[in-house]
Design a protein around this motif. Structure first.
Motif, PDB file in Angstrom:
ATOM      1  N   LEU A  89       0.027  -2.296   2.193  1.00 50.73           N
ATOM      2  CA  LEU A  89       0.120  -1.252   1.173  1.00 50.73           C
ATOM      3  C   LEU A  89       0.716   0.032   1.744  1.00 50.73           C
ATOM      4  CD1 LEU A  89      -3.321  -1.709  -0.618  1.00 50.73           C
ATOM      5  CD2 LEU A  89      -1.069  -2.230  -1.564  1.00 50.73           C
ATOM      6  N   PHE A  90       0.386   0.343   3.001  1.00 51.85           N
ATOM      7  CA  PHE A  90       0.823   1.590   3.634  1.00 51.85           C
ATOM      8  C   PHE A  90       1.463   1.281   4.992  1.00 51.85           C
ATOM      9  CE2 PHE A  90      -3.184   2.892   1.294  1.00 51.85           C
ATOM     10  CZ  PHE A  90      -2.523   3.426   0.192  1.00 51.85           C
ATOM     11  N   VAL A 138       3.532   2.736   6.788  1.00 55.36           N
ATOM     12  CA  VAL A 138       3.681   3.872   7.699  1.00 55.36           C
ATOM     13  C   VAL A 138       2.493   3.962   8.654  1.00 55.36           C
ATOM     14  CG1 VAL A 138       2.564   5.558   6.165  1.00 55.36           C
ATOM     15  CG2 VAL A 138       4.270   6.328   7.813  1.00 55.36           C
ATOM     16  N   LEU A 139       1.326   3.502   8.236  1.00 60.59           N
ATOM     17  CA  LEU A 139       0.157   3.571   9.105  1.00 60.59           C
ATOM     18  C   LEU A 139       0.309   2.622  10.297  1.00 60.59           C
ATOM     19  CD1 LEU A 139      -2.770   3.747   6.505  1.00 60.59           C
ATOM     20  CD2 LEU A 139      -1.526   5.620   7.597  1.00 60.59           C
ATOM     21  N   GLN A 186       0.892  11.199   4.107  1.00 59.33           N
ATOM     22  CA  GLN A 186       0.491  10.164   5.054  1.00 59.33           C
ATOM     23  C   GLN A 186      -1.007  10.234   5.352  1.00 59.33           C
ATOM     24  OE1 GLN A 186       3.233  11.236   8.125  1.00 59.33           O
ATOM     25  NE2 GLN A 186       4.879   9.928   7.356  1.00 59.33           N
ATOM     26  N   GLN A 222      -3.212  11.205   3.228  1.00 59.09           N
ATOM     27  CA  GLN A 222      -3.891  10.638   2.064  1.00 59.09           C
ATOM     28  C   GLN A 222      -3.879   9.119   2.118  1.00 59.09           C
ATOM     29  OE1 GLN A 222      -6.321  10.846  -0.094  1.00 59.09           O
ATOM     30  NE2 GLN A 222      -5.387  12.543  -1.198  1.00 59.09           N
ATOM     31  N   GLN A 223      -2.767   8.539   2.543  1.00 59.84           N
ATOM     32  CA  GLN A 223      -2.719   7.094   2.719  1.00 59.84           C
ATOM     33  C   GLN A 223      -3.739   6.644   3.768  1.00 59.84           C
ATOM     34  OE1 GLN A 223       1.537   6.990   3.571  1.00 59.84           O
ATOM     35  NE2 GLN A 223       1.893   5.879   1.668  1.00 59.84           N
ATOM     36  N   GLY A 277      -6.774   4.108   3.316  1.00 62.02           N
ATOM     37  CA  GLY A 277      -6.896   2.979   4.227  1.00 62.02           C
ATOM     38  C   GLY A 277      -8.254   2.927   4.895  1.00 62.02           C
ATOM     39  N   ILE A 324       5.142   9.371  -2.591  1.00 66.07           N
ATOM     40  CA  ILE A 324       3.875   8.846  -2.085  1.00 66.07           C
ATOM     41  C   ILE A 324       2.855   8.705  -3.208  1.00 66.07           C
ATOM     42  CG2 ILE A 324       1.938   9.328  -0.520  1.00 66.07           C
ATOM     43  CD1 ILE A 324       3.867  10.290   1.531  1.00 66.07           C
ATOM     44  N   ASP A 346       3.321   5.290  -4.356  1.00 64.02           N
ATOM     45  CA  ASP A 346       2.707   4.330  -3.434  1.00 64.02           C
ATOM     46  C   ASP A 346       1.196   4.269  -3.631  1.00 64.02           C
ATOM     47  OD1 ASP A 346       5.182   3.779  -2.330  1.00 64.02           O
ATOM     48  OD2 ASP A 346       4.926   5.171  -0.646  1.00 64.02           O
ATOM     49  N   ILE A 347       0.581   5.446  -3.810  1.00 65.15           N
ATOM     50  CA  ILE A 347      -0.866   5.487  -4.010  1.00 65.15           C
ATOM     51  C   ILE A 347      -1.243   4.808  -5.325  1.00 65.15           C
ATOM     52  CG2 ILE A 347      -2.787   7.068  -4.500  1.00 65.15           C
ATOM     53  CD1 ILE A 347      -1.503   8.960  -2.395  1.00 65.15           C
ATOM     54  N   ALA A 397      -1.136   1.114  -4.835  1.00 65.87           N
ATOM     55  CA  ALA A 397      -2.275   0.655  -4.047  1.00 65.87           C
ATOM     56  C   ALA A 397      -3.536   0.565  -4.911  1.00 65.87           C
ATOM     57  CB  ALA A 397      -2.507   1.600  -2.867  1.00 65.87           C
TER      58      ALA A 397
END
Length: 231
Positions: free
Chosen positions: A118-119, A121-122, A137, A139-140, A144, A167, A170-171, A174
């Motif tokens: 889902l994220f 970037v993490l 990021q 917030q992601q 997570g 983003i 993206d949220i 998710a």
């Protein structure tokens, strides 16, 4: 199922919640809407155990939460994404995620693959410090971290606040993904109406510590909700 009945909450002599009643079901997103200062975050703090209710009941899957600490509620499946994210700026992304291990049995202590799907970037920033990430990021990362706890009740307090539009999308994806798993009840507090309108299966509008409007997405009178959020 989450059932909240006639919930009152005080900060000293000030009453923040007045006879609040609501439900949240697994496989559905329940949005709590309202302007700043109407009691939305106080409601969430009562749900997760950060602030004791003055009276009323909070029942999750038949368990009465009265008297249970925040940690004990987390062990019973309550995951929380607080307003302002509250990540640990000096810990790495990986270490921040692993703080979600606290309420888990040893056998469950791993980072689920869907956190990184889902994220992504993490996964790319596992060794970076949390404080070096952008607001979006972070917030992601906060979402997570909540996912690591394997929640069956996921509570999010204004996850779009101060986040760039890409983003936010993206949220939203998710949250929809977690809803569609079917075994998680999601309570989402929002001021960003368009984001909430897209996601909500059920909604409650708050004003002055009370629920003043509720229903399903299909029954939502959009103009009335917008008006109540702008007065």
């Amino acid at each position: 199922m989450l059932e909240v009945s006639d919930l009152d909450l005080h900060y000293g002599a000030a009453q923040a919640l007045r006879s609040v009643s609501m439900k949240a079901l697994p496989g559905r997103i329940t949005c709590v809407l309202g302007r700043n200062g109407v009691g939305k975050s106080s409601l969430l703090r009562a749900l997760v155990g950060q602030q004791p209710a003055s009276q009323g009941r909070i029942v999750w899957n038949g368990i009465d939460f009265a008297g249970l600490s925040a940690f004990e509620r987390a062990r019973r499946g309550v995951g929380y994404v607080p307003q302002g994210r509250e990540i640990f700026p000096l810990l790495t992304v990986e270490e921040n995620l692993k703080t979600g291990y606290a309420p888990l049995r040893r056998s469950e202590r791993s980072i689920p693959n869907d956190v990184f799907s889902l994220f992504p970037v993490l996964a790319d920033m596992l060794r970076r410090r949390g404080g070096d990430l952008s607001g979006g990021q972070q917030q992601q990362l906060a979402i997570g971290r909540a996912m690591v706890t394997r929640p069956t009740l996921l509570i999010l307090d204004e996850p779009t606040e101060g986040i760039q539009p890409s983003i936010i999308k993206d949220i939203g994806r998710a949250i929809e993904y977690l809803r569609d798993k079917g075994n998680i009840a999601i309570v989402l507090v929002e001021q960003y109406f368009d984001f909430a309108r897209k996601l909500a299966d059920d909604f409650y509008v708050m004003d002055r510590g009370q629920i003043v409007m509720s229903g399903t997405r299909e029954s939502m009178a959009e103009d009335e909700v917008r008006r109540s959020m702008s007065i």
